[in-house]
Scaffold this motif. Sequence first.
Motif, PDB file in Angstrom:
ATOM      1  N   VAL A 194       0.836  -1.208   0.000  1.00  0.00           N
ATOM      2  CA  VAL A 194       0.000   0.000   0.000  1.00  0.00           C
ATOM      3  C   VAL A 194       0.872   1.261   0.000  1.00  0.00           C
ATOM      4  CG1 VAL A 194      -1.612   1.350   1.413  1.00  0.00           C
ATOM      5  CG2 VAL A 194      -1.991  -1.091   1.084  1.00  0.00           C
ATOM      6  N   THR A 195       1.914   1.243   0.826  1.00  0.00           N
ATOM      7  CA  THR A 195       2.713   2.470   1.013  1.00  0.00           C
ATOM      8  C   THR A 195       3.899   2.564   0.066  1.00  0.00           C
ATOM      9  OG1 THR A 195       4.022   1.287   2.655  1.00  0.00           O
ATOM     10  CG2 THR A 195       2.196   2.625   3.490  1.00  0.00           C
ATOM     11  N   GLY A 196       4.270   1.439  -0.570  1.00  0.00           N
ATOM     12  CA  GLY A 196       5.567   1.365  -1.227  1.00  0.00           C
ATOM     13  C   GLY A 196       6.577   1.029  -0.137  1.00  0.00           C
ATOM     14  N   ALA A 197       7.837   0.765  -0.515  1.00  0.00           N
ATOM     15  CA  ALA A 197       8.840   0.299   0.453  1.00  0.00           C
ATOM     16  C   ALA A 197       8.897   1.231   1.663  1.00  0.00           C
ATOM     17  CB  ALA A 197      10.192   0.214  -0.228  1.00  0.00           C
ATOM     18  N   ALA A 198       8.637   0.688   2.879  1.00  0.00           N
ATOM     19  CA  ALA A 198       8.639   1.511   4.099  1.00  0.00           C
ATOM     20  C   ALA A 198       9.378   0.767   5.208  1.00  0.00           C
ATOM     21  CB  ALA A 198       7.208   1.860   4.487  1.00  0.00           C
ATOM     22  N   THR A 199       8.715   0.559   6.352  1.00  0.00           N
ATOM     23  CA  THR A 199       9.423  -0.083   7.468  1.00  0.00           C
ATOM     24  C   THR A 199       8.607  -1.240   8.057  1.00  0.00           C
ATOM     25  OG1 THR A 199       8.434   1.388   9.103  1.00  0.00           O
ATOM     26  CG2 THR A 199      10.559   2.080   8.193  1.00  0.00           C
ATOM     27  N   VAL A 200       9.317  -2.071   8.803  1.00  0.00           N
ATOM     28  CA  VAL A 200       8.709  -3.240   9.440  1.00  0.00           C
ATOM     29  C   VAL A 200       7.575  -2.800  10.368  1.00  0.00           C
ATOM     30  CG1 VAL A 200       9.165  -5.078  11.125  1.00  0.00           C
ATOM     31  CG2 VAL A 200      10.831  -4.605   9.310  1.00  0.00           C
ATOM     32  N   ILE A 201       7.833  -1.799  11.185  1.00  0.00           N
ATOM     33  CA  ILE A 201       6.836  -1.421  12.189  1.00  0.00           C
ATOM     34  C   ILE A 201       5.612  -0.774  11.543  1.00  0.00           C
ATOM     35  CG2 ILE A 201       7.820   0.844  12.793  1.00  0.00           C
ATOM     36  CD1 ILE A 201       6.489  -1.666  15.350  1.00  0.00           C
ATOM     37  N   LEU A 202       5.804  -0.043  10.449  1.00  0.00           N
ATOM     38  CA  LEU A 202       4.636   0.540   9.776  1.00  0.00           C
ATOM     39  C   LEU A 202       3.796  -0.571   9.147  1.00  0.00           C
ATOM     40  CD1 LEU A 202       6.064   3.803   8.189  1.00  0.00           C
ATOM     41  CD2 LEU A 202       4.487   3.606  10.108  1.00  0.00           C
ATOM     42  N   ALA A 203       4.466  -1.581   8.598  1.00  0.00           N
ATOM     43  CA  ALA A 203       3.737  -2.727   8.037  1.00  0.00           C
ATOM     44  C   ALA A 203       2.961  -3.435   9.147  1.00  0.00           C
ATOM     45  CB  ALA A 203       4.711  -3.686   7.359  1.00  0.00           C
ATOM     46  N   MET A 204       3.595  -3.583  10.306  1.00  0.00           N
ATOM     47  CA  MET A 204       2.909  -4.237  11.430  1.00  0.00           C
ATOM     48  C   MET A 204       1.711  -3.412  11.897  1.00  0.00           C
ATOM     49  SD  MET A 204       6.066  -5.605  13.675  1.00  0.00           S
ATOM     50  CE  MET A 204       4.971  -6.063  14.997  1.00  0.00           C
ATOM     51  N   GLY A 205       1.917  -2.094  11.968  1.00  0.00           N
ATOM     52  CA  GLY A 205       0.823  -1.206  12.384  1.00  0.00           C
ATOM     53  C   GLY A 205      -0.363  -1.344  11.445  1.00  0.00           C
ATOM     54  N   ALA A 206      -0.081  -1.434  10.142  1.00  0.00           N
ATOM     55  CA  ALA A 206      -1.161  -1.565   9.155  1.00  0.00           C
ATOM     56  C   ALA A 206      -1.865  -2.914   9.312  1.00  0.00           C
ATOM     57  CB  ALA A 206      -0.584  -1.429   7.740  1.00  0.00           C
ATOM     58  N   GLY A 207      -1.099  -3.969   9.579  1.00  0.00           N
ATOM     59  CA  GLY A 207      -1.693  -5.301   9.781  1.00  0.00           C
ATOM     60  C   GLY A 207      -2.605  -5.305  11.002  1.00  0.00           C
ATOM     61  N   LYS A 208      -2.187  -4.593  12.026  1.00  0.00           N
ATOM     62  CA  LYS A 208      -2.949  -4.510  13.275  1.00  0.00           C
ATOM     63  C   LYS A 208      -4.289  -3.791  13.056  1.00  0.00           C
ATOM     64  CE  LYS A 208      -1.072  -4.156  17.835  1.00  0.00           C
ATOM     65  NZ  LYS A 208      -1.507  -5.500  18.004  1.00  0.00           N
ATOM     66  N   LYS A 209      -4.211  -2.618  12.409  1.00  0.00           N
ATOM     67  CA  LYS A 209      -5.442  -1.849  12.159  1.00  0.00           C
ATOM     68  C   LYS A 209      -6.394  -2.664  11.292  1.00  0.00           C
ATOM     69  CE  LYS A 209      -3.594   2.853  12.284  1.00  0.00           C
ATOM     70  NZ  LYS A 209      -3.140   3.964  11.445  1.00  0.00           N
ATOM     71  N   ALA A 210      -5.843  -3.356  10.288  1.00  0.00           N
ATOM     72  CA  ALA A 210      -6.694  -4.130   9.385  1.00  0.00           C
ATOM     73  C   ALA A 210      -7.364  -5.282  10.138  1.00  0.00           C
ATOM     74  CB  ALA A 210      -5.880  -4.662   8.205  1.00  0.00           C
ATOM     75  N   ALA A 211      -6.665  -5.891  11.095  1.00  0.00           N
ATOM     76  CA  ALA A 211      -7.268  -7.004  11.849  1.00  0.00           C
ATOM     77  C   ALA A 211      -8.509  -6.513  12.592  1.00  0.00           C
ATOM     78  CB  ALA A 211      -6.246  -7.588  12.826  1.00  0.00           C
ATOM     79  N   THR A 212      -8.402  -5.346  13.226  1.00  0.00           N
ATOM     80  CA  THR A 212      -9.555  -4.773  13.938  1.00  0.00           C
ATOM     81  C   THR A 212     -10.695  -4.512  12.960  1.00  0.00           C
ATOM     82  OG1 THR A 212      -7.980  -3.689  15.392  1.00  0.00           O
ATOM     83  CG2 THR A 212     -10.242  -2.870  15.474  1.00  0.00           C
ATOM     84  N   ALA A 213     -10.342  -3.947  11.783  1.00  0.00           N
ATOM     85  CA  ALA A 213     -11.378  -3.596  10.805  1.00  0.00           C
ATOM     86  C   ALA A 213     -12.020  -4.851  10.200  1.00  0.00           C
ATOM     87  CB  ALA A 213     -10.767  -2.732   9.703  1.00  0.00           C
ATOM     88  N   ILE A 214     -11.223  -5.899   9.977  1.00  0.00           N
ATOM     89  CA  ILE A 214     -11.761  -7.139   9.414  1.00  0.00           C
ATOM     90  C   ILE A 214     -12.744  -7.767  10.412  1.00  0.00           C
ATOM     91  CG2 ILE A 214     -11.145  -9.533   8.794  1.00  0.00           C
ATOM     92  CD1 ILE A 214      -8.566  -8.342   7.508  1.00  0.00           C
TER      93      ILE A 214
END
Length: 472
Positions: A439-459
């Motif tokens: 989604v963001t293009g190459a970024a960082t491990v923690i930002l990817a984790m943060g996105a996975g976390k938010k998506a889990a709540t939304a799913i």
Amino acid sequence: MAKANMSLTKVAMPEQEAQVRNKNYQEVALGYTAGMAIEEAQRCLNCKNSPCIAGCPVNVRIPEFITLVAEGSFLEAAALVKSTNSLPAICGRVCPQETQCEELCVRKKKGEPVAIGRLERFVADYAMTQGGEQMEKTPANGHKVAIIGSGPAGLTCAGDLAKLGYEVTVFEALHTPGGVLVYGIPEFRLPKALVREEIASVEAMGVEIIPNMVIGKSLTLDELLEEEGFEAVFVGSGAGLPKFQKIPGENLNGVYSANEFLTRINLMKAYNFPHNNTPVRVGASAAIVGGGNVAMDAARCAKRMGAETVYIVYRRSEVEMPARVEEVHHAKEEGIIFKILTNPTQIFGDANGYVRAMECVEMELGEPDDSGRRRPVVKKGSEHIIDVETVVISIGNSPNPLIKDTTPGLDTESWGGIIADEETGQTSHKAVFAGGDTVTGAATVILAMGAGKKAATAIDEYIRLSTEIHNY
Ligand code: FAD
Ligand code: SF4
């Protein structure tokens, strides 16, 4: 709590000596002892408003866990970190703390910030030596979610959904789970055994990981949703498609994308050839084009593969390098030569089609460009040639178009990134959520984790709403 330690500097991290470590793949930073961790933890002021927490994309309860470290309650500290960060041993090693939690630390106003990352690493490693945390499976809620990709975004989303009782299946294209954590970041920065342990703890929550499964080829997203019984899908497929300089000679033997170079060395263990099947050819001198973490990793790997001379060729100045300061420092200590304000224009081959040299030009900084950084412009008459046998191009990646091309109704950016809501990860295809580098293009491990976390709540919310379940 014991009296604060008012030292202006962090407790130093023990490290392998530079001229020893640049010939081996063992971890560079050796980690704090218990005594060092307690001493460093005593530097924390336990600030009432905890500015450090706001700097952490997954909001680790930093002062609380550091207080536990200062008291010697290491397992309790590890459990507290793990309650919001499912991969702390990884984050403690690779997160750019200097621009996140540590950037906001009150102690930084006068001296160095508290070494939050090193303490996170310490408690996670300590918990592993004690047999790790026993994860209990949450009773199943009868609903299935598919995750595409087993990098930090996918693993975090999977772990959080499993904790809520979902039956989670992760589909991974490669033969080993972990994403960039296993195929990109080298062993000397992030030991693979440790990544395996953190993945095992996600599996212990009931998550199933199916390797060698390329979604978009073996099965499409719509088939997962319509025929395989998954009620939602999270796409965390990263940004694995390398960019090139588009200069003459890039098709010569000995020119690699950083992805291929690092995958051969890390995942396929080319350093152990012929004992392992995959070779990599480095030769006596190598040039790595780029200035990010990926370029630093490739340069330090080239050195370890035996190249005597390794250049970083970067077109802007050193202050503009996107790599972590610590990684630049480590690379310099290990003997990497920095050719900054330099850009390649052409690669030359020998009669057999192998790289023998690269032409470069010097650059100077002009007016700021769209990124706000001063635009590098070519210095007239500065063409020069460097003798190299290997060139590694490390100037960025974009998402692989496979999922976009096989999923009707999934909106993407012109550069290939999946368009997803920032807070929920939901895409234009309502049952499909996405996050991390795809989604963001190459970024960082923690930002990817943060996105996975938010998506889990939304799913979870999406499935509850669409099935009207009330008995969770
Ligand atoms: P990835 O980690 O890329 O994982 C995506 C996974 O999806 C991969 O395993 C891939 O095989 C799989 N996949 C792709 N397509 C499909 C498909 N169609 N079907 C099934 N599976 C698929 N970040 C930091 O914070 N600190 C660092 O020090 C740092 N160093 C880095 C060094 C290198 C060499 C690289 C390459 C990156 C580095 N990064 C660093 C960036 C960081 O690793 C990434 O931002 C992060 O891994 C992104 O996570 P992700 O889960 O979105 O994607
Ligand atoms: Fe401790 Fe720094 Fe956070 Fe204050 S800002 S609580 S000193 S880590």
